[in-house]
Design a protein around this motif. Structure first.
Motif, mmCIF file in Angstrom:
data_model
loop_
_atom_site.group_PDB
_atom_site.id
_atom_site.type_symbol
_atom_site.label_atom_id
_atom_site.label_comp_id
_atom_site.label_asym_id
_atom_site.label_seq_id
_atom_site.Cartn_x
_atom_site.Cartn_y
_atom_site.Cartn_z
ATOM 1 N N GLY A 6 -55.560 -12.750 -67.091
ATOM 2 C CA GLY A 6 -55.097 -12.742 -68.466
ATOM 3 C C GLY A 6 -54.236 -13.911 -68.873
ATOM 4 N N ARG A 7 -54.081 -14.898 -67.999
ATOM 5 C CA ARG A 7 -53.274 -16.073 -68.334
ATOM 6 C C ARG A 7 -54.086 -17.041 -69.199
ATOM 7 N NH1 ARG A 7 -51.652 -16.974 -62.049
ATOM 8 N NH2 ARG A 7 -53.927 -16.876 -61.997
ATOM 9 N N SER A 8 -53.478 -17.556 -70.245
ATOM 10 C CA SER A 8 -54.137 -18.541 -71.115
ATOM 11 C C SER A 8 -53.995 -19.926 -70.510
ATOM 12 C CB SER A 8 -53.515 -18.510 -72.512
ATOM 13 O OG SER A 8 -53.763 -17.279 -73.147
ATOM 14 N N ILE A 9 -55.114 -20.605 -70.303
ATOM 15 C CA ILE A 9 -55.121 -21.920 -69.668
ATOM 16 C C ILE A 9 -55.384 -22.967 -70.750
ATOM 17 C CG2 ILE A 9 -56.072 -23.303 -67.808
ATOM 18 C CD1 ILE A 9 -54.771 -20.598 -66.972
ATOM 19 N N ASP A 10 -54.329 -23.724 -71.078
ATOM 20 C CA ASP A 10 -54.460 -24.711 -72.155
ATOM 21 C C ASP A 10 -53.887 -26.071 -71.792
ATOM 22 O OD1 ASP A 10 -51.760 -24.126 -72.139
ATOM 23 O OD2 ASP A 10 -51.652 -23.542 -74.250
ATOM 24 N N TYR A 11 -53.604 -26.288 -70.507
ATOM 25 C CA TYR A 11 -52.851 -27.461 -70.065
ATOM 26 C C TYR A 11 -53.593 -28.114 -68.897
ATOM 27 C CZ TYR A 11 -48.449 -29.814 -68.554
ATOM 28 O OH TYR A 11 -47.469 -30.717 -68.198
ATOM 29 N N LEU A 262 -54.617 -26.448 -65.214
ATOM 30 C CA LEU A 262 -55.542 -26.941 -64.204
ATOM 31 C C LEU A 262 -55.109 -28.355 -63.848
ATOM 32 C CD1 LEU A 262 -58.972 -25.924 -65.802
ATOM 33 C CD2 LEU A 262 -57.846 -24.772 -63.879
ATOM 34 N N ARG A 263 -55.553 -28.830 -62.683
ATOM 35 C CA ARG A 263 -55.225 -30.189 -62.257
ATOM 36 C C ARG A 263 -56.505 -30.940 -61.924
ATOM 37 N NH1 ARG A 263 -49.735 -30.941 -60.509
ATOM 38 N NH2 ARG A 263 -48.551 -29.026 -60.899
ATOM 39 N N LEU A 264 -56.554 -32.187 -62.363
ATOM 40 C CA LEU A 264 -57.683 -33.066 -62.080
ATOM 41 C C LEU A 264 -57.165 -34.228 -61.249
ATOM 42 C CD1 LEU A 264 -60.690 -33.745 -62.646
ATOM 43 C CD2 LEU A 264 -59.898 -35.021 -64.659
ATOM 44 N N THR A 265 -57.667 -34.362 -60.030
ATOM 45 C CA THR A 265 -57.207 -35.422 -59.144
ATOM 46 C C THR A 265 -57.857 -36.749 -59.526
ATOM 47 O OG1 THR A 265 -58.957 -35.089 -57.510
ATOM 48 C CG2 THR A 265 -56.968 -33.742 -57.276
ATOM 49 N N ALA A 266 -57.286 -37.834 -59.019
ATOM 50 C CA ALA A 266 -57.814 -39.161 -59.352
ATOM 51 C C ALA A 266 -59.251 -39.335 -58.900
ATOM 52 C CB ALA A 266 -56.921 -40.237 -58.729
ATOM 53 N N ASP A 267 -59.642 -38.646 -57.821
ATOM 54 C CA ASP A 267 -61.020 -38.754 -57.343
ATOM 55 C C ASP A 267 -61.921 -37.660 -57.913
ATOM 56 O OD1 ASP A 267 -59.752 -36.774 -55.893
ATOM 57 O OD2 ASP A 267 -60.659 -37.301 -53.972
ATOM 58 N N GLY A 268 -61.466 -37.037 -59.001
ATOM 59 C CA GLY A 268 -62.355 -36.170 -59.759
ATOM 60 C C GLY A 268 -62.517 -34.757 -59.250
ATOM 61 N N LYS A 269 -61.557 -34.258 -58.473
ATOM 62 C CA LYS A 269 -61.598 -32.875 -58.021
ATOM 63 C C LYS A 269 -60.744 -32.015 -58.962
ATOM 64 C CE LYS A 269 -63.883 -33.964 -54.239
ATOM 65 N NZ LYS A 269 -63.782 -35.431 -54.224
ATOM 66 N N LEU A 270 -61.299 -30.910 -59.387
ATOM 67 C CA LEU A 270 -60.587 -29.987 -60.253
ATOM 68 C C LEU A 270 -59.928 -28.922 -59.382
ATOM 69 C CD1 LEU A 270 -60.219 -29.649 -63.341
ATOM 70 C CD2 LEU A 270 -62.156 -28.070 -63.298
ATOM 71 N N LYS A 271 -58.594 -28.814 -59.492
ATOM 72 C CA LYS A 271 -57.841 -27.858 -58.678
ATOM 73 C C LYS A 271 -57.352 -26.709 -59.561
ATOM 74 C CE LYS A 271 -55.069 -29.047 -55.381
ATOM 75 N NZ LYS A 271 -55.814 -28.642 -54.173
ATOM 76 N N THR A 300 -64.993 -23.341 -66.712
ATOM 77 C CA THR A 300 -64.819 -21.890 -66.753
ATOM 78 C C THR A 300 -64.746 -21.316 -65.340
ATOM 79 O OG1 THR A 300 -65.997 -21.757 -68.860
ATOM 80 C CG2 THR A 300 -65.811 -19.722 -67.580
ATOM 81 N N TYR A 301 -65.613 -21.824 -64.447
ATOM 82 C CA TYR A 301 -65.597 -21.378 -63.055
ATOM 83 C C TYR A 301 -64.247 -21.676 -62.402
ATOM 84 C CZ TYR A 301 -66.661 -21.347 -58.054
ATOM 85 O OH TYR A 301 -66.628 -21.120 -56.711
ATOM 86 N N ALA A 302 -63.701 -22.881 -62.669
ATOM 87 C CA ALA A 302 -62.407 -23.259 -62.099
ATOM 88 C C ALA A 302 -61.311 -22.318 -62.569
ATOM 89 C CB ALA A 302 -62.073 -24.702 -62.474
ATOM 90 N N VAL A 303 -61.326 -21.984 -63.843
ATOM 91 C CA VAL A 303 -60.325 -21.062 -64.370
ATOM 92 C C VAL A 303 -60.458 -19.696 -63.697
ATOM 93 C CG1 VAL A 303 -59.621 -19.788 -66.447
ATOM 94 C CG2 VAL A 303 -60.050 -22.243 -66.575
ATOM 95 N N ASP A 304 -61.677 -19.258 -63.522
ATOM 96 C CA ASP A 304 -61.899 -17.963 -62.874
ATOM 97 C C ASP A 304 -61.440 -17.965 -61.415
ATOM 98 O OD1 ASP A 304 -62.962 -16.906 -65.175
ATOM 99 O OD2 ASP A 304 -65.057 -17.204 -64.586
ATOM 100 N N ARG A 305 -61.361 -19.148 -60.815
ATOM 101 C CA ARG A 305 -60.953 -19.259 -59.412
ATOM 102 C C ARG A 305 -59.440 -19.394 -59.238
ATOM 103 N NH1 ARG A 305 -63.688 -17.339 -55.698
ATOM 104 N NH2 ARG A 305 -62.834 -18.832 -54.203
ATOM 105 N N LYS A 306 -58.690 -19.413 -60.333
ATOM 106 C CA LYS A 306 -57.237 -19.500 -60.186
ATOM 107 C C LYS A 306 -56.715 -18.280 -59.435
ATOM 108 C CE LYS A 306 -54.278 -20.883 -63.228
ATOM 109 N NZ LYS A 306 -53.697 -22.033 -62.473
ATOM 110 N N PRO A 307 -55.958 -18.496 -58.372
ATOM 111 C CA PRO A 307 -55.426 -17.346 -57.626
ATOM 112 C C PRO A 307 -54.293 -16.669 -58.390
ATOM 113 C CG PRO A 307 -54.554 -19.378 -56.723
ATOM 114 C CD PRO A 307 -55.564 -19.786 -57.777
ATOM 115 N N LYS A 308 -54.002 -15.454 -58.009
ATOM 116 C CA LYS A 308 -52.918 -14.720 -58.658
ATOM 117 C C LYS A 308 -51.570 -15.342 -58.340
ATOM 118 C CE LYS A 308 -51.101 -10.035 -59.273
ATOM 119 N NZ LYS A 308 -51.255 -8.604 -58.891
ATOM 120 N N GLY A 309 -51.439 -15.870 -57.137
ATOM 121 C CA GLY A 309 -50.175 -16.474 -56.721
ATOM 122 C C GLY A 309 -50.385 -17.364 -55.519
#
Length: 328
Positions: A6-11, A262-271, A300-309
């Protein structure tokens, strides 16, 4: 975008480079790291393409990080182009400040809204010990230039380490008051030369500031809005007329429940999470010619993969990358 909790991801935090002109002990070894080749890092055009798609999924705030983002040529032009993307309402940057003195005005003109500057000491010898570079004067000039250019609120990020700069806490508070900038203490995380014995909690720092200025209280009303940002910092005023200080507590009191990034690394990995080793290879997907709709699906997949903590308060977490390789 909302994640499964339920967290809004806008950053979106975007690392522009893994290169840095400092060698801070908690971030990078003295000899540096194996640098990515030019081919390995995202081009500005690719970054703009990703952000354009991310906006459609709800991203509205962007922060540029590194390494040191100002060592990458053309960063002012990138800021201008990011600012032109409809839906982006905030562009900020985290920098060590060394090059900021000569760039602050142009960055502001191109569309940079605010800046965070890393500063762990105002003592020249300690600065040299922590960063392995003699650059304190240039960083202070960068802070002054950021204030003058109107990159407000200018924030200082300080990491306190026992036996290294834990005697600098009040000096940093006084410096921030003098410069009329916001000071935030960030608990050290397990990157670089991390040792549990070096860790200084936010509560310990608060105790030292309380002894000088009085007990902390939460700022309210307009003042609270002034010090609030898009990040996890919690602010307190010390004493009736004392300083307002921010505290970021990833270790002692994590803020995962309100994470919006979300974080985007310099080599294009989405964390999906800074403190997880899971990464999604967005660069390869982009260079394979996938459509915008496919890229949206990856986001969308990356957002769904965000862990709870995270697991910083245990012995489970061990990062496979240093902070300079992820983006601070």
């Amino acid at each position: 975008m909302k994640d499964v909790y339920g967290r809004s991801i806008d950053y979106l935090r975007i690392s522009l480079t893994d290169r840095c002109n400092f060698r801070c002990r908690y971030c990078m070894p003295e000899e540096g790291v194996d640098m990515l080749s030019h081919r390995d890092i995202l081009t500005f055009e690719e970054i703009l393409a990703i952000v354009s798609v991310a906006v459609k999924r709800g991203i509205s705030k962007v922060r540029l990080t590194g390494g040191e983002p100002l060592v990458r040529k053309g960063v002012a032009g990138l800021i201008r182009d990011l600012k032109s993307i409809d839906g982006i309402n905030s562009i900020s940057m985290t920098t060590n400040g060394f090059l900021l003195g000569e760039m602050a005005e142009e960055l502001k003109e191109r569309g940079l809204d605010r800046v965070n500057i890393s500063l762990d000491t105002v003592n020249r010898e300690k600065f040299l010990n922590i960063t392995r570079r003699d650059g304190l004067d240039k960083v202070i000039s960068g802070i002054d230039a950021a204030v003058k250019a109107g990159l407000n609120p200018v924030k200082l990020n300080s990491v306190i380490m026992r036996g290294t700069n834990d005697d600098e806490i009040l000096n940093l508070v006084r410096f921030a008051q003098e410069k009329k900038v916001i000071l935030r203490f960030i608990e050290q995380m397990p990157f670089g030369s991390y040792s549990r014995e070096d860790f200084v909690s936010a509560e310990e720092i608060k105790g030292i500031i309380t002894g000088e200025y009085g007990s902390p209280v939460k700022p309210d009303g307009d003042e609270s809005a002034l010090f609030a940002g898009f990040g996890p910092s919690e602010h307190s005023r010390f004493g009736e007329d004392g300083p307002v200080i921010g505290f970021i507590t990833p270790v002692s009191n994590h803020f995962c429940g309100r994470c919006n990034r979300l974080r985007l690394t310099a080599d294009g990995k989405l964390k999906p999470c800074l403190l997880s080793n899971e990464e999604i290879d967005l660069k390869s997907a982009l260079r394979s010619g996938l459509s915008e709709r496919d890229l949206e699906s990856i986001l969308t997949y990356a957002v769904d993969r965000k862990p709870k903590g995270h697991f910083l308060d245990s012995d489970i977490f061990e990062s496979t990358r240093g902070m300079s390789k992820i983006g601070g």
